[in-house]
Each structure stands twice: as structure tokens, then as C-alpha cells.
Design a protein around this motif. Structure first.
Motif, PDB file in Angstrom:
ATOM      1  N   GLN A   1      12.807   2.671   2.725  1.00 50.12           N
ATOM      2  CA  GLN A   1      12.709   3.012   1.313  1.00 50.12           C
ATOM      3  C   GLN A   1      13.857   2.400   0.518  1.00 50.12           C
ATOM      4  OE1 GLN A   1      11.831   7.075   0.263  1.00 50.12           O
ATOM      5  NE2 GLN A   1      10.776   7.443   2.201  1.00 50.12           N
ATOM      6  N   PHE A   2      13.605   2.149  -0.751  1.00 49.97           N
ATOM      7  CA  PHE A   2      14.606   1.573  -1.633  1.00 49.97           C
ATOM      8  C   PHE A   2      14.422   2.160  -3.022  1.00 49.97           C
ATOM      9  CE2 PHE A   2      10.783  -0.955  -1.711  1.00 49.97           C
ATOM     10  CZ  PHE A   2      10.579  -1.252  -3.054  1.00 49.97           C
TER      11      PHE A   2
ATOM     12  N   GLN B   1      12.068   5.315  -6.861  1.00 48.68           N
ATOM     13  CA  GLN B   1      12.243   5.153  -5.416  1.00 48.68           C
ATOM     14  C   GLN B   1      10.908   4.840  -4.760  1.00 48.68           C
ATOM     15  OE1 GLN B   1      14.822   7.959  -3.530  1.00 48.68           O
ATOM     16  NE2 GLN B   1      13.806   7.771  -1.555  1.00 48.68           N
ATOM     17  N   CYS B   2      10.899   3.793  -3.945  1.00 50.19           N
ATOM     18  CA  CYS B   2       9.652   3.272  -3.372  1.00 50.19           C
ATOM     19  C   CYS B   2       9.752   3.088  -1.858  1.00 50.19           C
ATOM     20  CB  CYS B   2       9.315   1.919  -4.009  1.00 50.19           C
ATOM     21  SG  CYS B   2       9.173   1.935  -5.807  1.00 50.19           S
TER      22      CYS B   2
ATOM     23  N   THR C   1      19.474  -2.930 -10.534  1.00 53.22           N
ATOM     24  CA  THR C   1      19.974  -2.857  -9.158  1.00 53.22           C
ATOM     25  C   THR C   1      18.873  -2.420  -8.200  1.00 53.22           C
ATOM     26  OG1 THR C   1      22.235  -2.312  -9.846  1.00 53.22           O
ATOM     27  CG2 THR C   1      21.591  -1.668  -7.612  1.00 53.22           C
ATOM     28  N   ILE C   2      18.802  -3.099  -7.050  1.00 50.74           N
ATOM     29  CA  ILE C   2      17.915  -2.682  -5.954  1.00 50.74           C
ATOM     30  C   ILE C   2      18.814  -2.197  -4.825  1.00 50.74           C
ATOM     31  CG2 ILE C   2      16.095  -3.345  -4.347  1.00 50.74           C
ATOM     32  CD1 ILE C   2      15.452  -5.690  -6.235  1.00 50.74           C
ATOM     33  N   ALA C   3      18.683  -0.950  -4.448  1.00 51.11           N
ATOM     34  CA  ALA C   3      19.537  -0.377  -3.409  1.00 51.11           C
ATOM     35  C   ALA C   3      18.691   0.331  -2.359  1.00 51.11           C
ATOM     36  CB  ALA C   3      20.551   0.586  -4.023  1.00 51.11           C
ATOM     37  N   VAL C   4      19.300   0.557  -1.210  1.00 48.50           N
ATOM     38  CA  VAL C   4      18.589   1.139  -0.073  1.00 48.50           C
ATOM     39  C   VAL C   4      18.731   2.658  -0.072  1.00 48.50           C
ATOM     40  CG1 VAL C   4      18.303   1.119   2.427  1.00 48.50           C
ATOM     41  CG2 VAL C   4      19.093  -0.957   1.239  1.00 48.50           C
ATOM     42  N   ALA C   5      17.623   3.357  -0.027  1.00 51.81           N
ATOM     43  CA  ALA C   5      17.648   4.813   0.093  1.00 51.81           C
ATOM     44  C   ALA C   5      17.967   5.181   1.533  1.00 51.81           C
ATOM     45  CB  ALA C   5      16.301   5.389  -0.314  1.00 51.81           C
ATOM     46  N   ARG C   6      18.589   6.318   1.715  1.00 50.76           N
ATOM     47  CA  ARG C   6      18.957   6.725   3.074  1.00 50.76           C
ATOM     48  C   ARG C   6      19.072   8.234   3.168  1.00 50.76           C
ATOM     49  NH1 ARG C   6      24.177   8.398   2.935  1.00 50.76           N
ATOM     50  NH2 ARG C   6      25.558   7.497   1.344  1.00 50.76           N
ATOM     51  N   THR C   7      19.178   8.701   4.404  1.00 51.41           N
ATOM     52  CA  THR C   7      19.423  10.109   4.666  1.00 51.41           C
ATOM     53  C   THR C   7      20.844  10.459   4.243  1.00 51.41           C
ATOM     54  OG1 THR C   7      17.943   9.995   6.566  1.00 51.41           O
ATOM     55  CG2 THR C   7      19.424  11.887   6.450  1.00 51.41           C
ATOM     56  N   SER C   8      21.012  11.611   3.656  1.00 52.49           N
ATOM     57  CA  SER C   8      22.332  12.038   3.183  1.00 52.49           C
ATOM     58  C   SER C   8      23.346  12.081   4.317  1.00 52.49           C
ATOM     59  CB  SER C   8      22.235  13.427   2.545  1.00 52.49           C
ATOM     60  OG  SER C   8      21.317  13.426   1.486  1.00 52.49           O
TER      61      SER C   8
ATOM     62  N   GLY D   1       0.790  -1.225   0.000  1.00 58.83           N
ATOM     63  CA  GLY D   1       0.000   0.000   0.000  1.00 58.83           C
ATOM     64  C   GLY D   1       0.819   1.269   0.000  1.00 58.83           C
ATOM     65  N   ARG D   2       2.121   1.147   0.188  1.00 57.74           N
ATOM     66  CA  ARG D   2       2.965   2.340   0.147  1.00 57.74           C
ATOM     67  C   ARG D   2       3.217   2.751  -1.303  1.00 57.74           C
ATOM     68  NH1 ARG D   2       7.282   2.563   5.129  1.00 57.74           N
ATOM     69  NH2 ARG D   2       5.761   2.180   6.799  1.00 57.74           N
ATOM     70  N   VAL D   3       3.869   3.879  -1.472  1.00 55.14           N
ATOM     71  CA  VAL D   3       3.988   4.446  -2.809  1.00 55.14           C
ATOM     72  C   VAL D   3       5.435   4.521  -3.278  1.00 55.14           C
ATOM     73  CG1 VAL D   3       1.902   5.804  -2.459  1.00 55.14           C
ATOM     74  CG2 VAL D   3       4.123   6.834  -1.963  1.00 55.14           C
TER      75      VAL D   3
END
Length: 256
Positions: A193-194, A145-146, A177-184, A129-131
């Protein structure tokens, strides 16, 4: 004679009064300018703010948006699973976006902590259900980015973890590639998030390093490529970075 002197004294008094009024007006103008400088002008985004948003595959908002101190505590939040639960294991599954199925594989050998997190999120149904709130379409960076809670890129601030794992030395993220999003600038700023590169992409390291590659797409990359081809909604961070024209929802995410 006395009348002339009185007239002269009147002129001098008016001139002194006018000088005082003029001086006061200058003071007020300077003060007002200071107030504007400290409020209106200071509220304008700076170049650094824009670059933080653009580079932040944060929580892209897993900016890659808000920046955090590199000296943030190197600890995982409560509820983050131990890396040992996924160490040495490979998980296969699917990510369904707007009814289209993307086959995925998550690598607990190369990125055990990240694999443990996303296996846990899959098992708990957290991402359903997330976007997918962010799309980039530039020649050097094409990602979706999801995992955000809503279209603003909001994520669960109480769920952060690290360290960085399996970051590419050449700063390149091949298609799929599937990678992990993060805070700068924060190696422990990973969250829920990824991002998926639907074309070969390059992201420069920040002060913390690169982005954890947790897995790759095994089938259905065209599902994401079609979203990318539809483009970015005007009014985002730039003409090639913002919300996808096609709203994207995670129907399901499973890993076995």
C-alpha cells in the motif's frame, strides 16, 4: 409464654435467612459487575486504539491501522525484490484511478528498496483492480491511500519489507508526494500500500520513524484532488478520515 418465645424464635430465623439472601445478592452483583467489566466494557475502543487507526498509514489499515512491535524481525518476506534491482535508477509511469491518469516518478536513488518493490508490483500487475480505501481531508493531512485488496484496507500479510528510506526529517509530505504505507511502529512493516498527498501534509514520526517517500506525482494531481473534494463517507475513523465518498479503483499502474 412458650408461644411468645416460639414466635420470637421464628422472627429471628427469618431475619437470619433474609440476611443470608441479601449477602448472596451482593456477591452475585459484584461478580456480575466483574464479568461486565471484563467483557462489555473491555470491548469498547480505547483512545490508544483510535489514535492507532487514525495515525496508521498502515497496511492504513499499513496503518497508517494495526500496530506491531518495534522489535519485529528486520527481514524481508520471500518474494520481495532486492534493492539492487532499482538502485540508482529513476522510473516514470502512470497510475490510472477511475479512468483518470496520474503521472508518477519513482526514485531508486533516494529509496532503492521501495522503488524495487513498486517496480516489481507494476511489472506483475499486482495492484491492478485494487482499491484506494482511505482518504483524509484534514487541514494538516490530506492523502489518498491505495493498494488495499478490498475496502476494509486488507493487504497481503505475507508481503512485508523494510527498511525505511528517504523519510522527511521535518515530518512533512508536500503535495504530490508518494509514500509507502506501513504498520505502525515497525520499520519492516511496509507492504503493497502507498499514499499520495494531494495537499501539503504532516505526519508525526512513530517509534520506528517516518514513512518512506518513494516518488512524486508529475501530472494529474487534480484527479486525486477531486476525489478529496468529494469528501469522506460518514462512519469512518473520524469526520475527515475514512473511505472516500467516491469509490476508487486502480485501473492500472505502470513504471518504465
Amino acid at each position: 409464654m412458650e408461644a411468645k418465645q416460639e414466635l420470637r424464635r421464628g422472627h429471628e430465623a427469618r431475619r437470619r435467612r433474609d440476611n443470608v439472601i441479601a449477602s448472596a445478592a451482593v456477591v452475585v452483583a459484584i461478580a456480575l459487575a466483574g464479568v461486565l467489566q471484563g467483557t462489555v466494557f473491555a470491548s469498547n475502543p480505547t483512545a490508544a486504539d483510535y489514535e492507532a487507526v487514525k495515525a496508521g498509514l498502515s497496511n492504513p489499515s499499513a496503518s497508517p491501522s494495526a500496530s506491531a512491535s518495534p522489535s519485529a524481525p528486520a527481514t524481508n518476506a520471500p518474494g520481495v525484490p532486492a534493492a539492487s534491482s532499482a538502485s540508482g535508477k529513476t522510473f516514470n509511469g502512470s497510475l490510472v484511478l477511475n479512468g483518470g491518469t496520474v503521472g508518477v516518478q519513482v526514485d531508486g536513488k533516494a529509496a532503492p528498496q521501495a522503488a524495487a518493490v513498486f517496480k516489481s508490483l507494476a511489472d506483475q500487475g499486482t495492484l491492478k483492480g485494487r482499491v484506494c480505501h482511505r482518504l483524509t481531508t484534514s487541514a494538516s493531512a490530506s492523502i489518498l491511500q491505495c493498494g488495499a485488496e478490498d475496502a476494509t484496507g486488507k493487504s497481503d500479510a505475507s508481503y512485508t519489507w523494510g527498511p525505511l528510506e528517504n523519510t522527511p526529517k521535518d515530518q512533512k509530505y508536500p503535495a504530490g508526494t508518494i509514500a509507502v504505507a506501513r504498520t505502525s511502529n515497525n520499520a519492516y512493516g511496509n507492504g503493497q500500500q502507498f499514499f499520495i498527498a494531494y495537499k501539503d501534509s504532516t505526519f508525526p514520526d512513530d517509534s520506528a520513524g517516518g514513512y518512506t517517500i518513494v516518488g512524486h506525482v508529475t501530472s494529474g494531481l487534480d484527479v486525486i484532488s477531486k476525489i478529496g473534494a468529494a469528501g469522506v463517507t460518514p462512519g469512518g475513523a473520524s469526520a475527515d478520515d475514512g473511505a472516500p465518498v467516491t469509490p476508487v479503483t486502480i485501473d492500472s499502474f505502470t513504471l518504465n
